[in-house]
Design an enzyme around this catalytic site. Structure first.
Site, mmCIF file in Angstrom:
data_model
loop_
_atom_site.group_PDB
_atom_site.id
_atom_site.type_symbol
_atom_site.label_atom_id
_atom_site.label_comp_id
_atom_site.label_asym_id
_atom_site.label_seq_id
_atom_site.Cartn_x
_atom_site.Cartn_y
_atom_site.Cartn_z
ATOM 1 N N ASP A 109 0.868 -1.176 0.000
ATOM 2 C CA ASP A 109 0.000 0.000 0.000
ATOM 3 C C ASP A 109 0.905 1.227 0.000
ATOM 4 O O ASP A 109 1.580 1.523 0.986
ATOM 5 C CB ASP A 109 -0.903 -0.026 1.244
ATOM 6 C CG ASP A 109 -1.955 1.078 1.218
ATOM 7 O OD1 ASP A 109 -1.694 2.140 0.617
ATOM 8 O OD2 ASP A 109 -3.038 0.885 1.810
ATOM 9 N N LYS A 153 -5.890 10.186 -1.878
ATOM 10 C CA LYS A 153 -4.890 10.917 -1.090
ATOM 11 C C LYS A 153 -3.921 11.680 -2.007
ATOM 12 O O LYS A 153 -4.360 12.548 -2.727
ATOM 13 C CB LYS A 153 -4.197 9.947 -0.139
ATOM 14 C CG LYS A 153 -5.153 8.939 0.555
ATOM 15 C CD LYS A 153 -6.091 9.578 1.561
ATOM 16 C CE LYS A 153 -7.196 8.634 2.040
ATOM 17 N NZ LYS A 153 -6.753 7.362 2.604
HETATM 18 C C1 LIG Z 1 -7.345 6.090 2.921
HETATM 19 C C2 LIG Z 1 -6.545 4.839 2.878
HETATM 20 C C3 LIG Z 1 -7.085 3.643 2.387
HETATM 21 C C4 LIG Z 1 -8.533 3.532 1.956
HETATM 22 O O1 LIG Z 1 -8.800 4.307 0.829
HETATM 23 P P1 LIG Z 1 -10.259 4.906 0.493
HETATM 24 O O2 LIG Z 1 -10.000 5.630 -0.784
HETATM 25 O O3 LIG Z 1 -10.652 5.765 1.629
HETATM 26 O O4 LIG Z 1 -11.161 3.742 0.319
HETATM 27 C C5 LIG Z 1 -6.268 2.532 2.333
HETATM 28 N N1 LIG Z 1 -4.990 2.570 2.766
HETATM 29 C C6 LIG Z 1 -4.445 3.690 3.264
HETATM 30 C C7 LIG Z 1 -3.031 3.672 3.731
HETATM 31 C C8 LIG Z 1 -5.197 4.858 3.338
HETATM 32 O O5 LIG Z 1 -4.659 5.977 3.849
#
Ligand SMILES: *Cc1c(COP(=O)(O)O)cnc(C)c1O
Length: 387
Positions: free
Chosen positions: A174, A199
């Site tokens: 991730d 993000k």
């Molecule tokens: C926000 C986030 C997610 C989930 O993403 P969404 O777009 O809110 O579904 C997954 N992993 C990390 C590290 C995040 O910051």
């Protein structure tokens, strides 16, 4: 074959001036849900937007190039991205994930265990013995999050990949907290990169989206088939917006991390701060690994404020420039209190084990002027003094 372009150029220029209809410089947005067949029994390059769409495909192609993968799928959220990666594990296969993973990821993994799709081992990746014991159970997939949320713990991706290769497991990273501007996990050996494009990639806090980039072509094809089957592909408008954000990814991230470095130094020297968690600080336990595997230390950090809950309350009520809100990676600075916001559902005991103190505050540092950010924080500290 043309030489692959520098990622700075890819972010800005991929797909620019390629419109065959009117030679528009900015690629057009194709909102149409369906595409006409050129003739009886003859399909064109596109037929139906759930399956494929030019605006979404251009974003996927850009992300694949930025991450150095064989291809990508663009989906409707970061959670959907993680879920489609789980679909690459065989039924009942073991998934290893960090015990301090993103809360939504934790909830999703638990739900997939509940319905019998996977088995799960939640492991502290910094406990070598625990990780080795989990690896010995022949996992199918290993999920890595680095830096972690909210303590910015760093995991050595190359080391996890080496251990995974020995047992035939695939590795998904991730990369939401750094973006490909600062970390490219496929180059470190990962099979998949997962993003909440919500993000840093979109960067303007106006789209919820996700993506999976795969290193191998057969994985890309399987993912594309699955996202069409379950119907979680991203909307064309969101794809267009996200690509618009990606155009300025490097400029944003460079500026935001410069601000974050300044904020970290300010906090580190502040007498109302007990601890600062920022991988760019030489005192951070993951500093050396971060330096080796990242191109920068990013714009996320957290710190513990002196005084209890009352100091936290006074601080967040008085802090300026930083907005009290969840999410991260936008051009505007945000502040979050994990114990009552992002990590509230974890429960006090699990937070204690994970090292998330009630006095911990997380910052997503934006593009504002450094002096205003520091003054904004100082307003919070002034209100919290003596609490
Ligand atoms: C926000 C986030 C997610 C989930 O993403 P969404 O777009 O809110 O579904 C997954 N992993 C990390 C590290 C995040 O910051």
């Amino acid at each position: 074959m043309p030489k692959p372009r520098d990622p700075h150029t890819v972010a800005v220029a991929n797909g620019i001036a390629t419109d065959p209809a009117y030679r528009s410089v900015t690629p057009p947005i194709y909102l149409s849900s369906t595409f006409a067949f050129p003739a009886y029994e003859k399909a064109g390059p596109y037929d139906y937007t759930r399956t494929a769409n030019p605006s979404r495909d251009l974003l996927a192609d850009t992300l694949a190039k930025l991450e150095g993968g064989a291809g990508a799928v663009v989906v409707c959220s970061g959670m959907a991205a993680i879920d489609v990666v789980l679909s690459r594990a065989p039924r009942g296969g073991l998934v290893i994930a960090p015990h301090d993973c993103y809360g939504g990821t934790h909830r999703l993994l638990a739900a997939r265990v509940q319905c019998g799709q996977i088995e799960l081992a939640l492991v502290d990746f910094h406990d070598a013995q625990a990780l080795a014991a989990a690896m010995a159970r022949k996992p199918a997939l290993i999920l890595v999050e680095t830096p972690s949320n909210p303590l910015m713990r760093i995991t050595d991706v190359k080391a996890v990949v080496a251990a995974a290769k020995r047992v035939g497991a695939k590795v998904a990273v991730d990369n939401t907290f750094l973006s490909p501007a600062l970390q490219r996990p496929i180059q470190l050996g990962a099979d998949f990169v997962v993003h909440s494009t919500t993000k840093f990639l979109n960067g303007h806090s106006d789209v919820v989206g996700g993506a999976v980039i795969a290193a191998a072509k057969d994985d890309v094809e399987a993912l594309a088939d699955w996202v069409n089957t379950v119907g979680v592909t991203g909307a064309p408008f969101d794809s267009y917006m996200t690509l618009r954000g990606v155009r300025t990814l490097f400029a944003r991230v460079e500026r935001q991390q410069a601000n974050a470095g300044a904020v970290a130094a300010f906090l580190k020297a502040h007498r109302q701060v007990r601890a600062v968690y920022y991988p760019g600080l030489p005192s951070h336990p993951g500093h050396d690994i971060a330096k080796a595997q990242q191109a920068g230390f990013g714009a996320m950090l957290s710190f513990e404020i002196d005084g209890g809950t009352e100091a936290v309350r006074a601080f967040v009520e008085a802090v300026e420039v930083f907005t009290l809100a969840e999410s991260l990676g936008g051009v505007e600075s945000l502040i979050a209190h994990p114990a009552t916001m992002t990590h509230v559902k974890m429960g006090a005991e699990a937070r204690r084990v994970a090292g998330i103190d009630d006095s911990l505050l997380r910052l997503s540092v934006g593009m504002e002027a450094e002096a205003d950010l520091i003054a904004g924080l100082e307003a919070g500290f002034a209100a919290a003094r003596g609490r």
